[in-house]
Design an enzyme around this catalytic site. Structure first.
Site, mmCIF file in Angstrom:
data_model
loop_
_atom_site.group_PDB
_atom_site.id
_atom_site.type_symbol
_atom_site.label_atom_id
_atom_site.label_comp_id
_atom_site.label_asym_id
_atom_site.label_seq_id
_atom_site.Cartn_x
_atom_site.Cartn_y
_atom_site.Cartn_z
ATOM 1 C CG HIS A 1 3.688 -22.321 -18.816
ATOM 2 N ND1 HIS A 1 4.186 -23.095 -17.809
ATOM 3 C CD2 HIS A 1 2.544 -21.788 -18.327
ATOM 4 C CE1 HIS A 1 3.385 -23.028 -16.758
ATOM 5 N NE2 HIS A 1 2.375 -22.247 -17.054
ATOM 6 C CD GLU B 1 6.811 -25.225 -18.218
ATOM 7 O OE1 GLU B 1 6.943 -23.995 -18.090
ATOM 8 O OE2 GLU B 1 5.741 -25.813 -18.031
HETATM 9 N N1 LIG Z 1 -1.100 -22.558 -18.697
HETATM 10 C C1 LIG Z 1 -0.981 -21.433 -18.046
HETATM 11 O O1 LIG Z 1 -0.365 -20.490 -18.513
HETATM 12 C C2 LIG Z 1 -1.617 -21.286 -16.695
HETATM 13 C C3 LIG Z 1 -2.014 -20.020 -16.283
HETATM 14 C C4 LIG Z 1 -2.654 -19.888 -15.049
HETATM 15 C C5 LIG Z 1 -2.829 -20.994 -14.231
HETATM 16 N N2 LIG Z 1 -2.414 -22.217 -14.660
HETATM 17 C C6 LIG Z 1 -2.595 -23.404 -13.819
HETATM 18 O O2 LIG Z 1 -3.967 -23.670 -13.678
HETATM 19 C C7 LIG Z 1 -4.201 -24.032 -12.310
HETATM 20 C C8 LIG Z 1 -5.630 -23.707 -11.961
HETATM 21 O O3 LIG Z 1 -5.794 -22.313 -11.967
HETATM 22 P P1 LIG Z 1 -7.108 -21.621 -11.362
HETATM 23 O O4 LIG Z 1 -6.920 -20.169 -11.532
HETATM 24 O O5 LIG Z 1 -8.301 -22.286 -11.891
HETATM 25 O O6 LIG Z 1 -6.924 -22.005 -9.822
HETATM 26 P P2 LIG Z 1 -8.050 -22.131 -8.729
HETATM 27 O O7 LIG Z 1 -7.346 -22.135 -7.430
HETATM 28 O O8 LIG Z 1 -9.143 -21.147 -8.962
HETATM 29 O O9 LIG Z 1 -8.670 -23.587 -9.003
HETATM 30 C C9 LIG Z 1 -7.991 -24.770 -8.739
HETATM 31 C C10 LIG Z 1 -9.029 -25.781 -8.312
HETATM 32 O O10 LIG Z 1 -8.383 -27.035 -8.146
HETATM 33 C C11 LIG Z 1 -9.024 -27.675 -7.050
HETATM 34 N N3 LIG Z 1 -8.234 -28.764 -6.541
HETATM 35 C C12 LIG Z 1 -7.316 -28.763 -5.539
HETATM 36 N N4 LIG Z 1 -6.853 -30.009 -5.347
HETATM 37 C C13 LIG Z 1 -7.494 -30.807 -6.229
HETATM 38 C C14 LIG Z 1 -7.447 -32.180 -6.528
HETATM 39 N N5 LIG Z 1 -6.661 -33.012 -5.845
HETATM 40 N N6 LIG Z 1 -8.246 -32.653 -7.504
HETATM 41 C C15 LIG Z 1 -9.068 -31.843 -8.197
HETATM 42 N N7 LIG Z 1 -9.161 -30.513 -7.956
HETATM 43 C C16 LIG Z 1 -8.371 -30.008 -6.995
HETATM 44 C C17 LIG Z 1 -9.275 -26.572 -6.047
HETATM 45 O O11 LIG Z 1 -10.291 -26.936 -5.123
HETATM 46 C C18 LIG Z 1 -9.706 -25.436 -6.967
HETATM 47 O O12 LIG Z 1 -11.110 -25.391 -7.127
HETATM 48 C C19 LIG Z 1 -3.168 -23.201 -11.542
HETATM 49 O O13 LIG Z 1 -2.900 -23.715 -10.277
HETATM 50 C C20 LIG Z 1 -1.987 -23.272 -12.433
HETATM 51 O O14 LIG Z 1 -1.277 -24.446 -12.124
HETATM 52 C C21 LIG Z 1 -1.827 -22.378 -15.873
#
Ligand SMILES: NC(=O)c1ccc[n+]([C@@H]2O[C@H](COP(=O)([O-])OP(=O)(O)OC[C@H]3O[C@@H](n4cnc5c(N)ncnc54)[C@H](O)[C@@H]3O)[C@@H](O)[C@H]2O)c1
Length: 315
Positions: A281, A263
């Site tokens: 993003h 990015e």
């Molecule tokens: N696009 C954006 O602007 C933006 C903004 C915020 C977060 N995000 C991304 O979204 C992701 C998720 O955010 P969240 O707040 O839901 O996080 P979170 O920690 O609440 O949820 C992530 C989930 O993924 C699960 N996980 C871990 N390893 C895994 C695997 N191998 N297979 C399947 N599931 C698995 C975890 O158990 C957890 O329940 C963040 O880590 C970040 O990368 C993107």
């Protein structure tokens, strides 16, 4: 009491309430970095500070060791990979963060991307602007299946939305809260079952060694013909070259990305792939999420400096 604040959006009007609250509590030194601070610059800025509301600064062991008065680092955000948490713990400094505040924003974006992919909204907009007038047959989401990979804060919000529009919602998570899923009408399933059988696959896992390339070439080409793939999580989770190929061949009907291996995006085969929606993003960029994050980061530092566990400590 003195608190250093470095997030760039702290002075935006959307954060007026958070700023005023912090200023009522302590002397606030708000600095807006034009480029990342060096260790020495941060050490100088933190001189005499008890609290630190941290933006995207690199808070290294050297910074921590040279700020003996510092008691709390409150990260303005979900990630805390730029803070040396081991060094902070050794120095007796509490590190806090703001999880979950952007979950609704990202989930709503993911739903928007699904609708866009299914009805080719962006694609047809581009065609009309180019002088064409040829409606494309899309697909309804009602009655279709969606698979959510990663049933965390965002995945749970997305499940609520997809169920709300009449989709059958599956989710995969190695730490699946089965009772929560059942209560919310989400079907727990294995990742390969989801990838092979769902009309839409949406990725919401963190980027880690174990999730790197989780939607691999093999998984992309095992998806249903004409399926839709969404990545609004992180770059490196989906094989982008394979996704571009699958779009070119028509294997995937459409795909949407809000995060990329590199990015800003450049020189990517996705740029020329048909039916690809590519966003900068932007998932968490809403007034609501920004405001929630500012309030929580400020509440966290105030509570911790007042001797209370704020509930959002990095363990
Ligand atoms: N696009 C954006 O602007 C933006 C903004 C915020 C977060 N995000 C991304 O979204 C992701 C998720 O955010 P969240 O707040 O839901 O996080 P979170 O920690 O609440 O949820 C992530 C989930 O993924 C699960 N996980 C871990 N390893 C895994 C695997 N191998 N297979 C399947 N599931 C698995 C975890 O158990 C957890 O329940 C963040 O880590 C970040 O990368 C993107």
């Amino acid at each position: 009491m003195k608190i250093l604040v470095t997030p760039r959006s702290f002075k935006n009007s959307v954060n007026d309430e958070a700023r005023e609250k912090l200023e009522r509590f302590a002397e606030v030194k708000a600095v807006r970095p034009e480029k990342p601070f060096t260790e020495d610059e941060l050490i100088a800025l933190l001189d005499g500070c008890d609290g630190y509301v941290a933006g995207l600064d690199n808070v290294t062991a050297k910074v921590i060791e040279n700020c003996p008065q510092l008691k709390v680092i409150s990260r303005w955000g979900v990630g805390y990979d730029k803070v040396d948490t081991a060094a902070a713990s050794k120095a007796g400094i509490t590190v806090t963060y703001t999880p979950g505040v952007m979950a609704v924003s990202v989930a709503e974006l993911a739903l928007g991307l699904m609708l866009d992919c299914a009805r080719r909204i962006t694609v047809q907009d581009g065609q009309v602007r180019g002088g064409a007038w040829a409606p494309i047959n899309g697909m309804e989401l009602f009655g279709k299946t969606v698979g959510i990979i990663g049933y965390g804060a965002i995945g749970k919000q997305l499940g609520r939305l997809t169920n709300g529009i009449g989709m059958t919602t599956y989710a995969y998570d190695p730490f699946m809260n089965e009772a929560y899923a059942k209560e919310h009408n989400v079907l727990a399933a294995d990742i390969d079952f989801i990838v092979r059988n769902c009309d839409i696959v949406s990725v919401h896992v963190p980027y880690m060694e174990s999730t790197k390339n989780i939607i691999s070439r093999e998984r992309i080409f095992s998806m249903k013909d004409g399926a839709i793939l969404i990545n609004a999580a992180r770059g490196g989770l989906v094989d982008e070259a394979a996704a571009a190929e699958a779009l070119q061949s028509g294997k995937l009907a459409a795909a949407a990305f809000d995060a990329f291996e590199q990015e800003p995006l450049k020189d990517s085969p996705l740029l020329t792939a048909p039916n690809a929606i590519l966003l900068p993003h932007t998932g968490s960029h809403t007034v609501d999420a920004t405001k929630r994050m500012g309030m929580l980061a400020v509440d966290n530092v105030i509570r911790e400096l007042s001797g209370t566990d704020c509930g959002y400590r990095v363990k």
